[in-house]
Enzyme design. Structure first.
Site, PDB file in Angstrom:
ATOM      1  N   GLU A   1     -10.889 -10.617  -0.472  1.00  0.00           N
ATOM      2  CA  GLU A   1     -10.542  -9.748   0.655  1.00  0.00           C
ATOM      3  C   GLU A   1     -11.820  -9.158   1.243  1.00  0.00           C
ATOM      4  O   GLU A   1     -12.306  -8.123   0.759  1.00  0.00           O
ATOM      5  CB  GLU A   1      -9.632  -8.608   0.182  1.00  0.00           C
ATOM      6  CG  GLU A   1      -8.300  -9.081  -0.371  1.00  0.00           C
ATOM      7  CD  GLU A   1      -7.224  -8.010  -0.228  1.00  0.00           C
ATOM      8  OE1 GLU A   1      -6.164  -8.343   0.315  1.00  0.00           O
ATOM      9  OE2 GLU A   1      -7.455  -6.862  -0.620  1.00  0.00           O
TER      10      GLU A   1
ATOM     11  N   HIS B   1      -8.484  -3.437  -6.005  1.00  0.00           N
ATOM     12  CA  HIS B   1      -8.393  -3.484  -4.539  1.00  0.00           C
ATOM     13  C   HIS B   1      -9.503  -2.621  -3.944  1.00  0.00           C
ATOM     14  O   HIS B   1      -9.834  -1.562  -4.469  1.00  0.00           O
ATOM     15  CB  HIS B   1      -7.020  -2.984  -4.079  1.00  0.00           C
ATOM     16  CG  HIS B   1      -6.786  -3.265  -2.637  1.00  0.00           C
ATOM     17  ND1 HIS B   1      -7.352  -2.506  -1.635  1.00  0.00           N
ATOM     18  CD2 HIS B   1      -6.101  -4.263  -2.010  1.00  0.00           C
ATOM     19  CE1 HIS B   1      -7.004  -3.013  -0.465  1.00  0.00           C
ATOM     20  NE2 HIS B   1      -6.253  -4.082  -0.659  1.00  0.00           N
TER      21      HIS B   1
ATOM     22  N   LYS C   1       0.860  -1.197   0.000  1.00  0.00           N
ATOM     23  CA  LYS C   1       0.000   0.000   0.000  1.00  0.00           C
ATOM     24  C   LYS C   1       0.896   1.247   0.000  1.00  0.00           C
ATOM     25  O   LYS C   1       1.953   1.230  -0.632  1.00  0.00           O
ATOM     26  CB  LYS C   1      -0.976  -0.046   1.179  1.00  0.00           C
ATOM     27  CG  LYS C   1      -1.732  -1.378   1.213  1.00  0.00           C
ATOM     28  CD  LYS C   1      -2.859  -1.422   2.204  1.00  0.00           C
ATOM     29  CE  LYS C   1      -3.514  -2.797   2.157  1.00  0.00           C
ATOM     30  NZ  LYS C   1      -4.695  -2.893   3.006  1.00  0.00           N
TER      31      LYS C   1
END
Ligand code: 13P
Length: 247
Positions: A168, A96, A11
């Site tokens: 996720e 993401h 990240k």
């Protein structure tokens, strides 16, 4: 059997200097880790050059955290597939949840990006997952099915061997509240079965995965690895996680 991958998503962490310090400590450890596990590190764009020079000739493969779907053009601040390939980047995380939430990533742009990544020879790591509200409303399966089908809409089935998926659950990211491994495996089975051609596609779990819980995920038949945020930042901790992911 799908191959096993542990990918670290850094990240917005680590300068180039900090990246160098990470690899100083991680690479000597990496040589002793289980050889069957593919190790991927996804640094910020600004650290890719340094990461590429340090990982060249090692077993560590590089990934990027996003990219644009066009190859070049008037897209201020964006980075394209050819720019990533220049650094030897092999993987790119697409969709993401943080980019969906804060940077306008949508099912449609993820689909365009998957198409470009595959055409350019990058392996997309497509991330899907539900919010806590969606989970509480019983919409988890519908959500991940919709995201997965949208990501691969119009993509030739024979190319699905070249993609990676990551489940996720958004409520598990960065919270320390990891998803129960049995439940993660159940949702990952739903993901694998919702599009034909994903039988050999690695599906990674992401969301507060650590050295202490990695083994419990890897025991499950539909978990083929991890997409790891916070626990990938410390070289010794990340090495311990990879070690514990051995099945
Ligand atoms: P954490 O491992 O910090 O929960 O982050 C997971 C993630 O978002 C990886 O992409």
């Amino acid at each position: 059997m799908p191959r096993t991958i542990i990918a670290g998503n850094w990240k917005m962490h680590k300068t180039a200097e900090e990246t160098g310090a990470f690899f100083d400590a991680f690479l000597p450890r990496a040589a002793a880790l289980p050889p069957e596990i593919e190790i991927v590190v996804c640094p910020p764009f600004t650290a890719l050059a340094l990461a590429a020079s340090r990982t060249n000739g090692t077993r560590v493969r590089l990934g990027a955290q996003t990219m644009h779907w066009e190859l070049e053009g008037p897209f201020t601040g964006e980075v394209s597939a050819p720019m990533l390939l220049e650094f030897g980047v092999a993987y790119v995380i697409l969709g993401h949840s943080e980019r969906r939430a804060y940077c306008n990533e949508t099912d449609r742009t993820v689909n365009w990006k998957v198409s470009t990544a595959l055409a350019q020879g990058l392996t997309p790591i497509v991330a899907v997952g539900e919010t806590l509200d969606e989970r509480n409303a019983g919409q988890t399966d519908d959500r991940v099915i919709a995201q997965t089908r949208a990501a691969f809409d119009g993509i030739a089935r024979n190319l699905l061997d070249r993609v990676v998926l990551a489940y996720e659950p958004i409520w598990a990211i960065g919270t320390g509240k990891n998803c129960d491994p049995g439940e993660a495996n159940r949702v990952m089975t739903v993901i694998r079965e919702c599009v034909s051609g994903l039988d050999r596609t690695p599906i990674l779990y992401g969301g507060s995965m650590k050295a202490e819980n990695a083994g419990a995920y890897m025991e499950r038949p539909n978990v083929n690895g991890g997409l790891v945020g916070g626990a990938s930042l410390d070289p010794a901790g990340f090495a311990a996680l990879v070690e514990n992911a051995k099945v």
